[in-house]
Design a protein around this motif. Sequence first.
Motif, mmCIF file in Angstrom:
data_model
loop_
_atom_site.group_PDB
_atom_site.id
_atom_site.type_symbol
_atom_site.label_atom_id
_atom_site.label_comp_id
_atom_site.label_asym_id
_atom_site.label_seq_id
_atom_site.Cartn_x
_atom_site.Cartn_y
_atom_site.Cartn_z
ATOM 1 N N LEU A 55 0.788 -1.229 0.000
ATOM 2 C CA LEU A 55 0.000 0.000 0.000
ATOM 3 C C LEU A 55 0.826 1.287 0.000
ATOM 4 C CD1 LEU A 55 -2.681 -1.105 2.637
ATOM 5 C CD2 LEU A 55 -2.805 -1.291 0.138
ATOM 6 N N TYR A 56 2.117 1.205 0.318
ATOM 7 C CA TYR A 56 2.942 2.410 0.411
ATOM 8 C C TYR A 56 3.140 3.010 -0.983
ATOM 9 C CZ TYR A 56 6.812 5.427 1.913
ATOM 10 O OH TYR A 56 7.615 6.496 2.195
ATOM 11 N N PRO A 57 3.044 4.343 -1.112
ATOM 12 C CA PRO A 57 3.100 4.951 -2.453
ATOM 13 C C PRO A 57 4.425 4.794 -3.188
ATOM 14 C CG PRO A 57 2.218 6.497 -0.819
ATOM 15 C CD PRO A 57 2.741 5.318 -0.069
ATOM 16 N N TRP A 58 5.540 4.591 -2.446
ATOM 17 C CA TRP A 58 6.855 4.546 -3.093
ATOM 18 C C TRP A 58 7.599 3.266 -2.692
ATOM 19 C CZ3 TRP A 58 5.369 8.942 -0.123
ATOM 20 C CH2 TRP A 58 4.825 9.975 -0.895
ATOM 21 N N PRO A 59 7.145 2.119 -3.163
ATOM 22 C CA PRO A 59 7.761 0.854 -2.728
ATOM 23 C C PRO A 59 9.236 0.732 -3.102
ATOM 24 C CG PRO A 59 6.263 0.482 -4.570
ATOM 25 C CD PRO A 59 6.045 1.899 -4.113
ATOM 26 N N GLU A 60 9.652 1.417 -4.142
ATOM 27 C CA GLU A 60 11.059 1.334 -4.562
ATOM 28 C C GLU A 60 12.002 1.976 -3.543
ATOM 29 O OE1 GLU A 60 9.289 5.109 -6.060
ATOM 30 O OE2 GLU A 60 8.669 3.006 -6.100
ATOM 31 N N ARG A 61 11.471 2.719 -2.586
ATOM 32 C CA ARG A 61 12.288 3.347 -1.551
ATOM 33 C C ARG A 61 12.346 2.513 -0.272
ATOM 34 N NH1 ARG A 61 15.714 6.307 -3.551
ATOM 35 N NH2 ARG A 61 15.832 7.744 -1.776
ATOM 36 N N ILE A 62 11.710 1.328 -0.295
ATOM 37 C CA ILE A 62 11.671 0.460 0.880
ATOM 38 C C ILE A 62 12.779 -0.589 0.807
ATOM 39 C CG2 ILE A 62 10.317 -1.207 2.215
ATOM 40 C CD1 ILE A 62 7.797 0.026 0.992
ATOM 41 N N THR A 63 13.456 -0.809 1.929
ATOM 42 C CA THR A 63 14.285 -1.990 2.138
ATOM 43 C C THR A 63 13.558 -2.835 3.176
ATOM 44 O OG1 THR A 63 16.367 -0.869 1.621
ATOM 45 C CG2 THR A 63 16.499 -2.867 2.975
ATOM 46 N N ALA A 64 13.185 -4.046 2.804
ATOM 47 C CA ALA A 64 12.405 -4.923 3.676
ATOM 48 C C ALA A 64 13.314 -5.993 4.271
ATOM 49 C CB ALA A 64 11.268 -5.572 2.894
ATOM 50 N N VAL A 65 13.176 -6.235 5.563
ATOM 51 C CA VAL A 65 14.029 -7.182 6.282
ATOM 52 C C VAL A 65 13.164 -8.267 6.907
ATOM 53 C CG1 VAL A 65 15.694 -7.473 8.161
ATOM 54 C CG2 VAL A 65 15.703 -5.368 6.793
ATOM 55 N N GLY A 66 13.546 -9.531 6.668
ATOM 56 C CA GLY A 66 12.869 -10.660 7.285
ATOM 57 C C GLY A 66 13.874 -11.717 7.708
ATOM 58 N N VAL A 67 13.478 -12.581 8.631
ATOM 59 C CA VAL A 67 14.411 -13.582 9.156
ATOM 60 C C VAL A 67 14.431 -14.858 8.328
ATOM 61 C CG1 VAL A 67 14.326 -12.725 11.519
ATOM 62 C CG2 VAL A 67 12.693 -14.482 10.786
ATOM 63 N N THR A 68 13.487 -15.017 7.395
ATOM 64 C CA THR A 68 13.422 -16.227 6.583
ATOM 65 C C THR A 68 13.851 -15.922 5.150
ATOM 66 O OG1 THR A 68 11.130 -15.809 5.924
ATOM 67 C CG2 THR A 68 11.484 -17.071 7.964
ATOM 68 N N GLU A 69 13.911 -16.968 4.340
ATOM 69 C CA GLU A 69 14.087 -16.748 2.908
ATOM 70 C C GLU A 69 12.918 -15.911 2.411
ATOM 71 O OE1 GLU A 69 16.621 -17.435 1.163
ATOM 72 O OE2 GLU A 69 17.697 -18.768 2.511
ATOM 73 N N LEU A 70 13.149 -15.054 1.418
ATOM 74 C CA LEU A 70 12.113 -14.118 0.987
ATOM 75 C C LEU A 70 11.824 -14.247 -0.513
ATOM 76 C CD1 LEU A 70 13.306 -11.025 3.057
ATOM 77 C CD2 LEU A 70 11.304 -12.454 3.518
ATOM 78 N N ASP A 71 11.853 -15.484 -1.013
ATOM 79 C CA ASP A 71 11.636 -15.690 -2.446
ATOM 80 C C ASP A 71 10.233 -15.271 -2.891
ATOM 81 O OD1 ASP A 71 14.193 -16.695 -2.549
ATOM 82 O OD2 ASP A 71 13.559 -18.786 -2.399
ATOM 83 N N ARG A 72 9.201 -15.688 -2.143
ATOM 84 C CA ARG A 72 7.830 -15.308 -2.505
ATOM 85 C C ARG A 72 7.608 -13.812 -2.320
ATOM 86 N NH1 ARG A 72 4.685 -19.924 0.794
ATOM 87 N NH2 ARG A 72 6.435 -19.433 2.157
ATOM 88 N N PHE A 73 8.234 -13.271 -1.285
ATOM 89 C CA PHE A 73 8.138 -11.823 -1.064
ATOM 90 C C PHE A 73 8.718 -11.077 -2.261
ATOM 91 C CE2 PHE A 73 9.860 -7.789 0.207
ATOM 92 C CZ PHE A 73 8.875 -7.234 1.011
ATOM 93 N N ARG A 74 9.906 -11.483 -2.719
ATOM 94 C CA ARG A 74 10.541 -10.799 -3.846
ATOM 95 C C ARG A 74 9.687 -10.891 -5.106
ATOM 96 N NH1 ARG A 74 15.163 -13.144 -1.257
ATOM 97 N NH2 ARG A 74 16.583 -11.506 -0.517
ATOM 98 N N ALA A 75 9.056 -12.035 -5.313
ATOM 99 C CA ALA A 75 8.192 -12.196 -6.486
ATOM 100 C C ALA A 75 6.965 -11.297 -6.389
ATOM 101 C CB ALA A 75 7.778 -13.659 -6.625
ATOM 102 N N ALA A 76 6.431 -11.155 -5.168
ATOM 103 C CA ALA A 76 5.227 -10.340 -4.972
ATOM 104 C C ALA A 76 5.526 -8.846 -5.021
ATOM 105 C CB ALA A 76 4.570 -10.703 -3.643
ATOM 106 N N PHE A 77 6.741 -8.473 -4.585
ATOM 107 C CA PHE A 77 7.084 -7.044 -4.482
ATOM 108 C C PHE A 77 8.432 -6.788 -5.169
ATOM 109 C CE2 PHE A 77 4.718 -8.262 -0.615
ATOM 110 C CZ PHE A 77 3.565 -7.501 -0.827
ATOM 111 N N PRO A 78 8.480 -6.871 -6.494
ATOM 112 C CA PRO A 78 9.769 -6.772 -7.196
ATOM 113 C C PRO A 78 10.434 -5.401 -7.088
ATOM 114 C CG PRO A 78 7.931 -6.798 -8.748
ATOM 115 C CD PRO A 78 7.358 -7.123 -7.413
ATOM 116 N N ARG A 79 9.698 -4.368 -6.713
ATOM 117 C CA ARG A 79 10.285 -3.020 -6.619
ATOM 118 C C ARG A 79 10.905 -2.754 -5.249
ATOM 119 N NH1 ARG A 79 5.451 0.721 -8.234
ATOM 120 N NH2 ARG A 79 7.019 2.370 -8.105
ATOM 121 N N VAL A 80 10.734 -3.702 -4.326
ATOM 122 C CA VAL A 80 11.243 -3.546 -2.963
ATOM 123 C C VAL A 80 12.544 -4.318 -2.819
ATOM 124 C CG1 VAL A 80 10.767 -4.004 -0.520
ATOM 125 C CG2 VAL A 80 8.916 -3.251 -2.037
ATOM 126 N N ARG A 81 13.543 -3.718 -2.222
ATOM 127 C CA ARG A 81 14.788 -4.422 -1.899
ATOM 128 C C ARG A 81 14.534 -5.306 -0.674
ATOM 129 N NH1 ARG A 81 19.738 -1.554 1.207
ATOM 130 N NH2 ARG A 81 21.212 -3.289 1.274
#
Length: 203
Positions: A55-81
């Motif tokens: 929902l954030y207007p500028w997803p390309e400015r987000i760096t997202a951190v998680g403790v697990t592998e983030l393969d599905r996350f990367r596929a869902a949010f390709p503009r987010v690091r």
Amino acid sequence: MLRRAASRVSLRSRERKLRLFLELLRPGPETTVVDVGVTDARFGGGSTDNFFEALYPWPERITAVGVTELDRFRAAFPRVRAVRADGRSLPFGDGEFDIAFSNAVVEHVAGGRDGQLRFVAELCRVARRVFVTTPNRWFPVDPHTLLPFVHWLPPGARRDRALRARGFDDVLDPLGPKALAALFPYPVRVINTGLTLVAVGPS
């Protein structure tokens, strides 16, 4: 039916958090944000995980951190690091980000209050401002299980059994307003919405 109702309530709550984030911190298209505590899941289909990225207007400015592998996350949010790391030891420089965002994560951090202090200290180290939310310990219904008063039980076998009976098998160390504010190395504003606490700082 209960899960659908919980999902609707969760989505409304998270949309309110995003509105509050935008109103209080006023980010713009150049603002860098680190979101600590994402999951390897999509947003939608009944899930409100990773709502900030969705929902954030500028997803390309987000760096997202998680403790697990983030393969599905990367596929869902390709503009987010996306970065795999422990929130208690973030691989970023001091003040690398404008804002650190963390939604309903601190109550799940392992290591009791020491672990929570390390987690919050890292958020404050890597960003100039913070926006941290957690369920309010003193709200009578636990939002993780939708059970009344279960989060008021002392840690131990009885509480663990009650949580597991609802399919919840995670660390749960809920916080009240004073305990949340005490985790920060500087003064913060704690907003109590009833169900949720939001810490914004430095105040």
